[in-house]
Design a protein around this motif. Structure first.
Motif, short mmCIF file in Angstrom:
data_model
loop_
_atom_site.label_atom_id
_atom_site.label_comp_id
_atom_site.label_asym_id
_atom_site.label_seq_id
_atom_site.Cartn_x
_atom_site.Cartn_y
_atom_site.Cartn_z
N ASP A 4 1.88 -12.06 34.74
CA ASP A 4 0.43 -11.96 34.88
C ASP A 4 -0.22 -11.34 33.65
N LEU A 5 0.45 -11.38 32.52
CA LEU A 5 -0.02 -10.63 31.36
C LEU A 5 -1.44 -11.03 30.95
N GLU A 6 -1.74 -12.32 30.98
CA GLU A 6 -3.08 -12.76 30.59
C GLU A 6 -4.14 -12.14 31.50
N ILE A 7 -3.83 -12.02 32.78
CA ILE A 7 -4.77 -11.41 33.72
C ILE A 7 -4.99 -9.95 33.36
N HIS A 8 -3.91 -9.23 33.08
CA HIS A 8 -4.03 -7.81 32.72
C HIS A 8 -4.79 -7.64 31.40
#
Length: 249
Positions: A156-160
């Motif tokens: 979920d890195l892009e979300i974070h």
């Protein structure tokens, strides 16, 4: 209802191809989907938990959207309750995969309350605004904390990154320790530079010891450093990685 539909769509994307699951896995993915939908917007804890419950009900009982997967059938094996889609006859491989995800998901669900308590102690003296992102504020300092698992943070890195960009303060993702150090080494190898560039932090809670340490990033309020069990961990990891980089996959 529009919020729920979008969240259900995201959960169904996260679980695409999963014919057998558990309520625990659905809940874990629901938390991720709620963050993906709202990002840094304030969502109080009661509403967050209500949305998660509605996701579980939609996937297991009565679908609330055409975008929702539907695990209508129940199967109990050695004390674990599995859910599967109507057209699926669960295979041994299906059940093994679902059980693996069940253990991962149960770890997060069982750890969240302790992680909240640990961060409350860490941010002693700060005002607390409980919600999807738990916000700690004192004077010029403001920290937003989200609880996850290290592998999910990578996925979920892009979300974070988007949450960090829009949150009006310092954004921290708190994860529990893992039995396998490899998970953290892999994350550092793949994502540490992006985390640093995005400006958010990843800290680790030992649920059994009820301690917290920095993995990537330090708070700007240096008075908080004394709350870490080992404040130098993040610096040591970074230094060691520069000296010896190994391919971990």
């Amino acid at each position: 209802m529009d919020d729920l539909r979008e969240i259900l769509k995201k959960v169904s994307e996260l679980m695409a191809g999963r014919e057998v699951t558990t309520v625990e896995e659905i809940k874990r993915n629901a938390y991720r989907a709620v963050l993906s939908h709202f990002l840094s917007r304030h969502v109080d804890r009661a509403r967050m938990e209500h949305l998660v419950s509605e996701v579980v009900e939609s996937l297991c009982e009565v679908p609330a959207s055409i975008n929702s997967l539907h695990y209508s059938e129940e199967l109990k094996v050695e004390g674990v309750t599995f859910r599967h889609i109507h057209t699926c006859k669960p295979t041994e491989e299906n059940l093994e995969n679902a059980y693996s995800e069940y253990l991962v998901s149960k770890k997060l669900i069982d750890s969240i309350e302790v992680m909240r308590e640990v961060t409350d102690v860490f941010f002693k003296g700060y005002e607390i605004d409980d919600g999807l992102i738990r916000v700690y504020s004192k004077g010029k300092y403001k920290y937003g904390v989200f609880y996850s698992l290290i592998d999910d943070v990578g996925e979920d890195l892009e979300i974070h990154e988007r949450v960090a960009a829009s949150f009006g303060g310092e954004y921290v993702v708190v994860v529990p320790t893992e039995n396998e150090l490899t998970r953290f080494l892999r994350f550092f190898s793949r994502y540490s530079e992006r985390v640093k560039k995005a400006g958010f932090k990843v800290w680790v809670v030992n649920v059994e010891e009820r301690t917290i340490d920095p993995f990537i990033g330090y708070p700007k309020d240096f008075l908080l450093l004394k709350g870490f069990k080992n404040p130098r961990v993040a610096t040591q990891i970074n230094s060691l990685w520069r000296v010896q980089v190994e391919e971990i996959d």
